[in-house]
Design a protein around this motif. Structure first.
Motif, PDB file in Angstrom:
ATOM      1  N   ARG A 294     -16.552   0.218   4.599  1.00 12.02           N
ATOM      2  CA  ARG A 294     -15.882   0.036   5.354  1.00 12.02           C
ATOM      3  C   ARG A 294     -16.414   1.139   6.471  1.00 12.02           C
ATOM      4  O   ARG A 294     -17.123   1.320   6.701  1.00 12.02           O
ATOM      5  CB  ARG A 294     -15.197   1.980   5.058  1.00 12.02           C
ATOM      6  CG  ARG A 294     -13.771   1.951   5.408  1.00 12.02           C
ATOM      7  CD  ARG A 294     -13.102   2.905   5.195  1.00 12.02           C
ATOM      8  NE  ARG A 294     -13.871   4.266   5.666  1.00 12.02           N
ATOM      9  CZ  ARG A 294     -13.814   5.279   5.068  1.00 12.02           C
ATOM     10  NH1 ARG A 294     -13.095   6.032   4.525  1.00 12.02           N
ATOM     11  NH2 ARG A 294     -14.704   6.726   5.728  1.00 12.02           N
ATOM     12  N   MET A 295     -15.512   0.173   7.363  1.00  6.37           N
ATOM     13  CA  MET A 295     -16.257   0.320   9.498  1.00  6.37           C
ATOM     14  C   MET A 295     -14.582   0.696   9.681  1.00  6.37           C
ATOM     15  O   MET A 295     -13.983  -0.012   9.655  1.00  6.37           O
ATOM     16  CB  MET A 295     -17.134  -0.364   9.262  1.00  6.37           C
ATOM     17  CG  MET A 295     -16.282  -2.000   9.395  1.00  6.37           C
ATOM     18  SD  MET A 295     -17.771  -3.175  10.430  1.00  6.37           S
ATOM     19  CE  MET A 295     -18.847  -3.694   8.925  1.00  6.37           C
TER      20      MET A 295
ATOM     21  N   SER B 143     -24.800  -0.053   2.738  1.00  5.10           N
ATOM     22  CA  SER B 143     -25.333   1.475   2.938  1.00  5.10           C
ATOM     23  C   SER B 143     -25.482   2.288   2.285  1.00  5.10           C
ATOM     24  O   SER B 143     -25.102   1.859   1.012  1.00  5.10           O
ATOM     25  CB  SER B 143     -23.419   1.975   3.672  1.00  5.10           C
ATOM     26  OG  SER B 143     -23.520   3.059   4.327  1.00  5.10           O
TER      27      SER B 143
ATOM     28  N   ASN C 288     -21.570   2.129  15.127  1.00 11.15           N
ATOM     29  CA  ASN C 288     -20.434   2.313  13.988  1.00 11.15           C
ATOM     30  C   ASN C 288     -20.536   2.517  12.485  1.00 11.15           C
ATOM     31  O   ASN C 288     -21.455   2.022  12.093  1.00 11.15           O
ATOM     32  CB  ASN C 288     -19.695   0.741  14.108  1.00 11.15           C
ATOM     33  CG  ASN C 288     -18.230   0.611  13.418  1.00 11.15           C
ATOM     34  OD1 ASN C 288     -17.600   1.902  12.639  1.00 11.15           O
ATOM     35  ND2 ASN C 288     -17.275  -0.168  13.599  1.00 11.15           N
ATOM     36  N   GLN C 289     -20.707   3.822  11.765  1.00  9.79           N
ATOM     37  CA  GLN C 289     -20.213   4.478  10.892  1.00  9.79           C
ATOM     38  C   GLN C 289     -20.114   3.281   9.404  1.00  9.79           C
ATOM     39  O   GLN C 289     -19.039   3.146   9.773  1.00  9.79           O
ATOM     40  CB  GLN C 289     -20.291   5.770  11.112  1.00  9.79           C
ATOM     41  CG  GLN C 289     -21.204   6.168   9.517  1.00  9.79           C
ATOM     42  CD  GLN C 289     -20.657   8.137   9.430  1.00  9.79           C
ATOM     43  OE1 GLN C 289     -20.243   8.872  10.776  1.00  9.79           O
ATOM     44  NE2 GLN C 289     -20.969   8.358   8.394  1.00  9.79           N
ATOM     45  N   VAL C 290     -20.863   3.282   8.396  1.00  9.90           N
ATOM     46  CA  VAL C 290     -20.162   2.421   7.960  1.00  9.90           C
ATOM     47  C   VAL C 290     -20.798   2.665   6.011  1.00  9.90           C
ATOM     48  O   VAL C 290     -21.145   3.101   6.568  1.00  9.90           O
ATOM     49  CB  VAL C 290     -21.316   0.782   7.737  1.00  9.90           C
ATOM     50  CG1 VAL C 290     -20.733  -0.136   6.381  1.00  9.90           C
ATOM     51  CG2 VAL C 290     -21.018   0.332   9.009  1.00  9.90           C
TER      52      VAL C 290
ATOM     53  N   SER D  32      -9.128   2.081  10.350  1.00  9.62           N
ATOM     54  CA  SER D  32     -10.494   1.228   9.722  1.00  9.62           C
ATOM     55  C   SER D  32     -10.108   0.099   8.556  1.00  9.62           C
ATOM     56  O   SER D  32      -8.798  -0.634   8.247  1.00  9.62           O
ATOM     57  CB  SER D  32     -11.046   2.237   8.568  1.00  9.62           C
ATOM     58  OG  SER D  32     -11.512   3.365   8.427  1.00  9.62           O
TER      59      SER D  32
ATOM     60  N   TYR E  30     -25.467   4.165  10.218  1.00  6.91           N
ATOM     61  CA  TYR E  30     -24.786   3.426  11.505  1.00  6.91           C
ATOM     62  C   TYR E  30     -25.719   1.957  12.371  1.00  6.91           C
ATOM     63  O   TYR E  30     -26.571   1.822  11.749  1.00  6.91           O
ATOM     64  CB  TYR E  30     -25.378   4.506  12.786  1.00  6.91           C
ATOM     65  CG  TYR E  30     -24.313   5.602  12.167  1.00  6.91           C
ATOM     66  CD1 TYR E  30     -23.170   5.915  12.854  1.00  6.91           C
ATOM     67  CD2 TYR E  30     -25.285   6.558  12.396  1.00  6.91           C
ATOM     68  CE1 TYR E  30     -22.683   7.222  12.293  1.00  6.91           C
ATOM     69  CE2 TYR E  30     -24.894   8.381  11.830  1.00  6.91           C
ATOM     70  CZ  TYR E  30     -23.483   8.461  12.487  1.00  6.91           C
ATOM     71  OH  TYR E  30     -22.519   9.675  12.521  1.00  6.91           O
TER      72      TYR E  30
END
Lengths: 370, 331
Positions: free
Chosen positions: B218-219, B175, B207-209, B240, B182
């Motif tokens: 982190r997600m 990321s 899911n935004q990473v 999270s 995402y």
């Protein structure tokens, strides 16, 4: 005249020669197309046995050996290139899981991939001789069960679902005289309900998480017998004199009912009480509301006593009690932990208001474990 | 008549000679002036630092304007500043001070020299900024370095481009903070582990990473949502998880083991691998018979979590997938 003809001829020859020379190319370049092709038959997936070995992929190319490449993305698979071929070599697979790799052969933009796999050792994981389907049945009481697990892989995960709270892992011990067997014990809590319950237990190994073994624990439900109640065992602190005698609670007729006092006030919550002939250590109670609305208990305190004087709370029910006409309720098993002979049902709140307030009930029963 | 013609010729020649007098063309050319490279908002945001153990280097760029190259070297000296940084926060967030951008902490960067020279024939000088400890930065905050030209030690400079905000972005293999990344849920299950209410959900959302360290992201856990990102800090802290990638698996060199841990307060337990939900990060290459391949980055997760200690756990079996192009990533 002759001279002119010779002169014209020479000029013509000169022009022809010049014409021929002018048609020659200004420069000459040798366009040699470099190509690298891996035939389709060599692109088929390669599968090595447990022991490993070699496999060869043909390469049709006019590119110098040093100018094209062949590589493997896995440590366990080595790749050597020679003129016209790529040799893939794998050692023996000492793990209990299959493994895969990909070989890349490329020259410039031409890239070919060959998928390679190798089988692993065969894992063994058996519970009492079976991988799946075995059922261990136990009674409703507390119990300890054991199973014999045979395995050639490390047994490091014993899984019990989160939704099961009555099975606990006990001990894991080696079986004497056997290097690949263990005895695993489980403690089973007492089943305090009438219903049977079940739990799957799964054994899993980090050597191969996909090779699992499981069995099912089936625990029977408790068997309860109805306690025969008689009129002289019942009493209340607030009998309504105009209707609903307390004996109606046990007459087996849902059309009749008990009614606590509404024609006078006693200033404390109304209750009725059961005095048992024989002590019990726990019970289930059941009741049915009368076939008219109003006065259904919605907040009930259950107290017990061994002598009728020293009382203690057994449970306080503030939710889930039914309020519909002729609706029924059965409690969970209420374990007292010690024998009692007196059971008190106190109504703190009804669907019509807070105590002291009259309530009504059509039928009442008690059950004790057999 | 002949004399008149001769005279006219002489006059025309004279005029022609005068017309050839030299003209100061330099007054029409752009001057040589030092400037700090930035966009129209005076922010330089085109570089992304890679999250590596040894750190990464980005550059602050000073350029030299002008139609022609300078015939002498130009000295450039920079000093740290905060006026542009303060103006950025005031104009973008005003009284929302909790959303203010932050100056990069001193422990996260080193600038070996703030003085340089644009040599004759060149048009720029780079000031390296060594970045390290970027894993300590929150992926939710905006970080800047603010520098301006030291007017007393710099040759002619453009006063409209004498200050710059250097935006600090970070990225890893999974990321980046430069844009929203995402991953989409595919073949996923979220099961409430409550025998009285065994609710099963099949999330299909994204899911935004966010990148954290060199190998961690982190997600959000399971099918949780953080709503509007601007006001989501509390929900992010609550919901999270951190996923950290580890060694290559022995079975597949394109897969890496991963571990799942709580980000802050969430109760999360990593479960043992189950079928395709084997707690790995996989480069999944799906090839068609005609030889074309589609590349996906996939988190294959199996864990359970709960937000409150008294709640039943939710079991998550998830594949989070993002298509990517290996060639583009090499650019």
């Amino acid at each position: 005249m002759r001279k002119n003809i010779i002169l014209c001829g020479l000029i013509g020859l000169l022009i022809s020669a010049l014409g021929l020379i002018s048609c020659a190319p200004d420069y000459e370049t040798e366009f040699e197309i470099k190509s690298l092709i891996v035939p389709d038959k060599s692109l088929a997936p390669v599968s090595f046995s447990l022991e490993g070995g070699e496999a060869v992929a043909e390469v049709e190319t006019n590119v110098a050996l040093t100018h094209w490449s062949a590589s493997s993305n896995a440590v366990w698979l080595s790749v050597d290139k020679e003129e016209g071929k790529v040799i893939m070599s794998a050692g023996s697979n000492d793990t209990y899981a299959p493994r895969i790799a990909r070989v890349t052969i490329e020259y410039g933009h031409q890239t070919y991939y060959i998928n390679v796999s190798q089988t692993g050792k065969t894992p063994i994981l058996l519970v009492d001789g079976e991988r799946k389907g075995m059922v261990k049945s136990v009674g409703a009481g507390e119990a300890t069960i054991s199973v014999r697990v045979k395995s050639n892989i490390v047994l490091d995960h014993i899984l019990i679902p989160d939704t099961v709270n009555f099975v606990h892992i006990g001990t894991v011990t080696d079986v004497e005289g056997s290097v690949d067997e263990k005895t695993v014990t489980f403690k089973i809590d007492q089943n305090l309900s009438r219903n049977a319950r079940y739990s799957a237990v799964t054994f899993q190994s980090s050597d191969n998480y996909n090779h699992t073994a499981s069995f099912v624990i089936s625990q029977a439900g408790m068997i309860f017998a109805e306690i025969p109640l008689t009129e002289d065992m019942l009493s209340t602190n607030a009998q309504e004199p105009r209707e609903g005698p307390i004996k109606n609670l046990i007459d087996g007729n849902p059309g009749t009912y008990f009614h606590s006092a509404w024609s006078y006030s006693i200033g404390v919550p109304h209750f009725f009480q059961v005095t048992l002939n024989d002590p019990i250590e726990g019970c289930i109670f059941w009741y049915q509301n009368r076939n008219a609305s109003g006065g259904e208990p919605i907040d009930v305190l259950i107290e017990i006593s061994a002598d009728g004087e020293q009382w203690r709370d057994l449970t306080h029910i503030t939710a889930g009690l039914p309020t519909g006409s002729s609706s029924q309720y059965e409690s969970a098993y209420l374990a007292a932990g010690s024998p009692f002979t007196h059971f008190k049902f106190t109504v703190n709140k009804t669907s019509s208001g807070t105590a002291p307030r009259h309530f009504s009930m059509a039928e009442f029963r008690m059950y004790a474990p057999e | 008549m002949k004399h008149s013609i001769k005279r006219a010729c002489y006059i025309m020649m004279g005029v022609a000679m005068i017309a050839c007098n030299s003209y100061d063309f330099e007054q029409e050319q752009y001057k040589n002036e030092v400037y700090l490279l930035s966009n129209s908002n005076l922010i330089y945001d085109r570089q992304v630092a890679e999250l590596k153990q040894e750190g990464d280097t980005i550059y602050l760029m000073a350029g030299l304007s002008g139609t022609l190259n300078a015939d002498k070297p130009f000295k450039v000296a920079l000093i740290e500043a905060d006026s542009l940084f303060k103006a950025y926060n005031k104009s973008n967030y005003d009284i929302e001070t909790d959303r203010y951008a932050r100056l990069l902490p001193g422990e996260c960067y080193t600038v070996p020299s703030l003085e340089g020279q644009i040599l004759v024939g060149e048009t720029q000088v780079k000031f390296p900024v060594y970045l390290h400890n970027l894993d300590k930065l929150s992926p939710d905050s905006i970080y800047f370095l603010n520098y301006k030209i030291d007017s007393s030690r710099t040759d002619a400079f453009n006063p409209k481009k004498d200050e710059v905000l250097l935006r600090i972005f970070k990225e890893n293999d999974y990321s980046t903070t430069q844009r929203n990344v995402y991953y989409n849920y595919t073949s996923s299950y979220v099961t409430l582990l409550d025998k009285d209410n065994p609710l099963v959900r099949r999330p299909t959302n994204a899911n935004q990473v966010f990148p954290l360290g060199s190998n961690s992201v982190r997600m959000l856990a399971g099918d949780e949502e953080f709503g509007e990102y601007k006001t989501a800090l509390d929900r992010i802290i609550e919901k999270s998880i951190i996923v950290t990638m580890g060694e290559q698996t022995s079975k597949n060199p394109l897969a890496r083991h991963l571990t799942i841990e709580p980000y802050r307060t969430i109760d999360v337990v990593q479960l043992t691998p189950f079928e395709i939900y084997d707690n790995t990060f996989l480069i999944n290459v799906i090839s068609t018979p005609d030889g074309r391949s589609t590349y996906y980055k996939e988190f294959r997760l199996h864990y359970k979590y709960r937000l409150n200690g008294s709640d039943p756990y939710k079991e998550v079996k998830a594949i989070l997938r993002m298509e990517y192009s290996p060639r583009v990533e090499l650019l």
